[in-house]
Design a protein around this motif. Structure first.
Motif, short mmCIF file in Angstrom:
data_model
loop_
_atom_site.label_atom_id
_atom_site.label_comp_id
_atom_site.label_asym_id
_atom_site.label_seq_id
_atom_site.Cartn_x
_atom_site.Cartn_y
_atom_site.Cartn_z
N ARG A 12 12.28 -1.55 5.63
CA ARG A 12 13.19 -1.53 4.47
C ARG A 12 13.24 -2.86 3.75
O ARG A 12 13.36 -2.91 2.52
N TRP A 13 13.15 -3.97 4.48
CA TRP A 13 13.25 -5.28 3.84
C TRP A 13 11.97 -5.60 3.08
O TRP A 13 12.03 -6.14 1.97
N LEU A 14 10.83 -5.25 3.65
CA LEU A 14 9.56 -5.44 2.95
C LEU A 14 9.56 -4.65 1.65
O LEU A 14 9.19 -5.16 0.58
N ALA A 15 9.97 -3.39 1.71
CA ALA A 15 9.97 -2.55 0.52
C ALA A 15 10.90 -3.11 -0.55
O ALA A 15 10.56 -3.13 -1.74
N ALA A 16 12.07 -3.59 -0.15
CA ALA A 16 13.03 -4.13 -1.12
C ALA A 16 12.54 -5.43 -1.73
O ALA A 16 12.64 -5.64 -2.95
N GLU A 17 11.98 -6.31 -0.91
CA GLU A 17 11.59 -7.63 -1.40
C GLU A 17 10.29 -7.58 -2.22
O GLU A 17 10.09 -8.41 -3.12
N ALA A 18 9.41 -6.64 -1.92
CA ALA A 18 8.13 -6.56 -2.62
C ALA A 18 8.19 -5.67 -3.85
O ALA A 18 7.26 -5.69 -4.67
N ALA A 19 9.26 -4.88 -3.99
CA ALA A 19 9.33 -3.90 -5.07
C ALA A 19 9.19 -4.53 -6.44
O ALA A 19 8.59 -3.94 -7.34
N GLY A 20 9.71 -5.72 -6.63
CA GLY A 20 9.68 -6.34 -7.95
C GLY A 20 8.51 -7.27 -8.18
O GLY A 20 8.44 -7.91 -9.24
N LEU A 21 7.61 -7.37 -7.21
CA LEU A 21 6.46 -8.27 -7.35
C LEU A 21 5.29 -7.57 -8.03
O LEU A 21 5.04 -6.39 -7.79
N ALA A 22 4.57 -8.30 -8.87
CA ALA A 22 3.37 -7.75 -9.48
C ALA A 22 2.28 -7.63 -8.43
O ALA A 22 2.04 -8.57 -7.67
N PRO A 23 1.62 -6.47 -8.31
CA PRO A 23 0.59 -6.30 -7.28
C PRO A 23 -0.52 -7.33 -7.42
O PRO A 23 -0.93 -7.70 -8.53
N GLY A 24 -0.98 -7.79 -6.27
CA GLY A 24 -2.09 -8.73 -6.21
C GLY A 24 -2.75 -8.59 -4.85
O GLY A 24 -2.94 -7.48 -4.36
N ARG A 25 -3.09 -9.70 -4.23
CA ARG A 25 -3.64 -9.69 -2.88
C ARG A 25 -2.52 -9.95 -1.88
O ARG A 25 -1.73 -10.89 -2.05
N ALA A 26 -2.46 -9.14 -0.84
CA ALA A 26 -1.42 -9.28 0.18
C ALA A 26 -2.06 -9.42 1.55
O ALA A 26 -3.11 -8.83 1.82
N LEU A 27 -1.41 -10.17 2.41
CA LEU A 27 -1.83 -10.33 3.80
C LEU A 27 -0.67 -9.87 4.68
O LEU A 27 0.42 -10.44 4.63
N ASP A 28 -0.92 -8.82 5.46
CA ASP A 28 0.10 -8.24 6.35
C ASP A 28 -0.25 -8.64 7.77
O ASP A 28 -1.21 -8.12 8.35
N LEU A 29 0.50 -9.59 8.33
CA LEU A 29 0.22 -10.12 9.66
C LEU A 29 1.06 -9.40 10.71
O LEU A 29 2.24 -9.16 10.49
N ALA A 30 0.45 -9.08 11.85
CA ALA A 30 1.08 -8.23 12.87
C ALA A 30 1.38 -6.88 12.25
O ALA A 30 2.50 -6.36 12.33
N ALA A 31 0.36 -6.28 11.63
CA ALA A 31 0.51 -5.09 10.79
C ALA A 31 0.77 -3.82 11.58
O ALA A 31 1.17 -2.81 11.00
N GLY A 32 0.53 -3.83 12.89
CA GLY A 32 0.72 -2.61 13.68
C GLY A 32 -0.16 -1.49 13.17
O GLY A 32 -1.36 -1.68 12.90
N GLU A 33 0.44 -0.33 12.99
CA GLU A 33 -0.30 0.86 12.54
C GLU A 33 -0.40 0.94 11.01
O GLU A 33 -0.83 1.96 10.47
N GLY A 34 0.02 -0.10 10.33
CA GLY A 34 -0.25 -0.21 8.91
C GLY A 34 0.78 0.38 7.97
O GLY A 34 0.50 0.53 6.78
N ARG A 35 1.98 0.65 8.45
CA ARG A 35 2.96 1.30 7.57
C ARG A 35 3.26 0.45 6.33
O ARG A 35 3.38 0.99 5.22
#
Length: 218
Positions: free
Chosen positions: A29-52
């Motif tokens: 929920r926090w990732l979704a809220a904090e990233a919602a207003g960012l312009a898409p670019g390149r992202a690095l998801d560390l400790a990504a688990g199953e990729g949700r």
């Protein structure tokens, strides 16, 4: 990832293999809220688990590198991305690696997220420094995890106090000499946040998370 340094990749492989989805399919929920207003670019998801979180970002136009040290989790994430109704598989690069090591090129990502990675302090500090090093000028680093106070005031999460942290701990990690002066970062959020959790008896209690969002100024 979300475990302690005492559990190696084999232990996490076994945990991921035991159930369909350890963390569920919805993004944090926090990732979704904090990233919602960012312009898409390149992202690095560390400790990504199953990729949700990686899959959620890719649906929104991000090109994501998803990293976890569990090969089972990474393979499951790859399959989940391939089963999406919209073709996002080409937007996600999956990588099996230990996030305590350098796993992405320096200054290459407009968003780097570290969500529920729990390690003892010196290992966490190393992982946070590597994550910070990957953020491009103007980019955002987002760190979320179970707060230290969750052990006594919240619910769920690791029960080992050595792997819990506070927002101030993460800011101190960023201030480490190896990562340059703290002035390189603009603190946009650094606070404890409450996350409602439904208990087995049907009640709702709050888990307490630490959330830090900083932007690289140069």
């Amino acid at each position: 990832m979300g475990g302690t340094s005492g559990m190696d990749s084999t232990g996490w492989d076994e945990r991921y293999a035991a159930v369909d989805l350890v963390w569920g399919a919805e993004p944090n929920r926090w990732l979704a809220a904090e990233a919602a207003g960012l312009a898409p670019g390149r992202a690095l998801d560390l400790a990504a688990g199953e990729g949700r979180n990686a899959i959620w970002l890719a649906r929104r136009g991000w090109d994501v590198t998803a990293v976890d040290f569990s090969g089972v989790a990474v393979e499951r994430g790859r399959r989940l991305a391939g089963s999406e109704p919209v073709d996002i598989a080409g937007r996600i690069t999956w990588k099996v690696a230990d996030v305590r090591q350098e796993v992405g090129p320096a200054g290459a990502y407009s968003l780097v997220c570290v969500v529920y990675l729990h390690l003892v302090a010196d290992e966490r500090r190393r992982a946070v420094r590597h994550a910070a090093n990957a953020v491009a000028p103007g980019g955002v680093l987002l760190v979320v995890g179970h707060d230290t106070t969750n052990l006594t005031e919240g619910i769920g999460g690791p029960q080992d106090p050595r792997v819990l942290f506070t927002p101030d701990d993460i800011l101190a990690d960023l201030n480490a000499e190896a990562n340059g002066p703290v002035a390189d970062w603009v603190v946009e959020r650094a606070e404890r946040v409450r996350r409602p959790v439904r208990t087995a008896d049907g009640e709702t209690r709050d888990a307490i998370d630490a959330l830090v969002r900083v932007r690289r100024s140069r």
